[in-house]
Design an enzyme around this catalytic site. Structure first.
Site, mmCIF file in Angstrom:
data_model
loop_
_atom_site.group_PDB
_atom_site.id
_atom_site.type_symbol
_atom_site.label_atom_id
_atom_site.label_comp_id
_atom_site.label_asym_id
_atom_site.label_seq_id
_atom_site.Cartn_x
_atom_site.Cartn_y
_atom_site.Cartn_z
ATOM 1 N N TYR A 6 0.817 -1.218 0.000
ATOM 2 C CA TYR A 6 0.000 0.000 0.000
ATOM 3 C C TYR A 6 0.852 1.271 0.000
ATOM 4 C CZ TYR A 6 -4.014 -2.992 1.211
ATOM 5 O OH TYR A 6 -4.993 -3.947 1.218
ATOM 6 N N LYS A 12 3.308 -15.417 2.122
ATOM 7 C CA LYS A 12 3.217 -16.126 0.842
ATOM 8 C C LYS A 12 4.655 -16.455 0.461
ATOM 9 C CE LYS A 12 0.729 -17.594 -2.634
ATOM 10 N NZ LYS A 12 -0.097 -18.807 -2.518
ATOM 11 N N ASP A 15 -3.262 -18.057 1.361
ATOM 12 C CA ASP A 15 -4.433 -18.701 0.732
ATOM 13 C C ASP A 15 -4.980 -19.802 1.648
ATOM 14 O OD1 ASP A 15 -1.914 -19.750 0.196
ATOM 15 O OD2 ASP A 15 -2.469 -20.608 -1.735
ATOM 16 N N ASP A 43 -5.227 -6.715 6.053
ATOM 17 C CA ASP A 43 -6.428 -5.956 5.688
ATOM 18 C C ASP A 43 -7.546 -6.946 5.332
ATOM 19 O OD1 ASP A 43 -8.124 -3.980 4.872
ATOM 20 O OD2 ASP A 43 -7.015 -3.429 3.057
ATOM 21 N N ASP A 87 -10.762 -8.526 8.035
ATOM 22 C CA ASP A 87 -12.183 -8.365 7.666
ATOM 23 C C ASP A 87 -12.886 -9.717 7.652
ATOM 24 O OD1 ASP A 87 -12.256 -5.665 7.412
ATOM 25 O OD2 ASP A 87 -13.013 -5.675 5.345
#
Ligand code: NAD
Length: 352
Positions: A142, A187, A219, A243, A247
């Site tokens: 980001y 990852k 994943d 992020d 959620d």
């Protein structure tokens, strides 16, 4: 203890819910002999209206001069069409970076009284859930170099070792005061930055021998969160993975009106806020659920002031009020009592 708190009420239901949280903090302070001084600062849409700037310097200065910041929420349809550099959300990113808040804590707690709101089956959830997601907040993709032309676009994912070390250290400290189990999510089968992340976690693990550490690819973690969420206690991960996963974790618990969050940095100064937005559809109607903001106060007492007993007093009171069957509209079901924002705040105060 003397506490100086910056209040950023913001927009929509922000003022409704902050007023209830302040009532609760005042009650706890009186009970445990602390004093609290409040300083209000404007941000978001309210600040755009007042001075055409979502985060005026004066608000940053007020927040920096306090021991901690309590924020409601910012934004709403009134400001949807303002120029992109003036958007109310700029206030959130601005405050995080001005206050150097690199660590975001998002607990996903499912109260047994609200089990019906959980979208997962009973056998998966058991007697409830209590997961803490520790998300890196000021680095990663980001904040990396980015670019776009007509036919291509790119974003860059970079992490410096120090950025990983400081967030992983926080996560170990938090895992240590929780159930001593840390899952690091990355990852590393594909990304160089994740391989560095994993190396840092493994190296730091020797400083925290009491904490059991494991690694999951993102994943797999997304799948495990809905398949077997009780395997998680404390999770640490990068900005973008955090992020998304925080959620997902919060949705498992049912209502977004129940979940607090904390953003922390090197010092004790933190910013505490509910995870939900400004809910303009219900602003000023005395129906918003103030519990996420009230639980944010509990996090503030725990993480900024090390007042565990006081934090616990708030959490126990919320539990007791739910146990007695009181609910705001968003968590109401048959056989419970519907109350408004103010009454919920008062009930929690009375239970302290
Ligand atoms: P939202 O979280 O504000 O609302 C989503 C839904 O949940 C709405 O139906 C709302 O009424 C309900 N809801 C939210 N909080 C509630 C509470 N405490 N009690 C009862 N019901 C509640 O998300 P949105 O509608 O996508 O966004 C509205 C505005 O908030 C937008 O301008 C958005 O940019 C902003 N926003 C701000 C923050 C923040 O300040 N941290 C976070 C997310 C969204």
């Amino acid at each position: 203890m003397d506490m100086k708190i910056a209040l950023v009420k913001g927009d929509g239901i922000g003022p409704d819910i902050i007023d209830e949280a302040v009532k609760v903090l005042d009650k706890v302070a009186a009970k445990f002999n602390h004093s609290v001084e409040y300083k209000e600062a404007i941000a978001g849409g309210a600040a755009i209206d007042e001075c055409n700037n979502p985060l005026p310097q004066e608000s940053i200065d007020i927040c920096n001069s306090c021991d901690s910041v309590l924020l409601g929420a910012v934004g709403g349809p009134k400001w949807d069409n303002v120029a992109s550099d003036l958007r109310p959300e700029k206030a959130l990113l601005g405050l995080r970076s001005e206050l150097n808040l690199f660590c975001n804590l998002r607990p996903a707690i499912m109260y047994p009284q609200l089990k019906e709101a959980c979208p997962l089956k009973d056998e998966i959830i058991g007697d409830g859930l209590d997961i803490m997601v520790v998300r890196e907040l000021t680095g990663g993709i980001y904040f990396g170099k980015r670019g776009r032309d007509e036919n291509s676009a790119y974003d860059t994912l970079t992490y410096r070792k120090e950025e990983i070390e400081r967030i992983v250290k926080k996560a170990f400290e938090i895992a240590q005061i929780r159930n001593k189990k840390l899952t690091s999510i990355d990852k590393a089968n594909i990304l160089n930055s994740s391989q560095l992340w994993r190396d840092v976690v493994n190296k730091m693990a020797s400083d925290y021998p009491q904490v059991e550490v494991n690694h999951q690819y993102v994943d797999n973690a997304a799948m495990q969160l809905v398949r077997a969420p009780k395997q998680f206690d404390t999770i640490v991960t990068t900005n973008m993975f955090g992020d998304i996963l925080s959620d997902e974790a919060s949705q498992i618990t049912g209502s977004i009106g129940m979940l607090p969050s904390a953003s922390l940095g090197y010092s004790n100064l933190g910013m505490y806020e509910p995870i939900h937005g400004s809910a303009p559809d219900i602003a000023g109607m005395d129906i918003a659920n103030p519990i996420a903001t009230i639980l944010s106060i509990a996090m503030m007492l725990r993480y900024s002031f090390s007042l565990e007993e006081e934090a616990k007093a708030i959490e126990d009171s919320v539990f007791e009020v739910l146990e007695k069957g009181y609910r705001t509209a968003d968590i109401y079901s048959d056989d419970t009592y519907k109350v408004g924002t103010k009454e919920m705040g008062q009930l929690i105060c009375d239970a302290i």
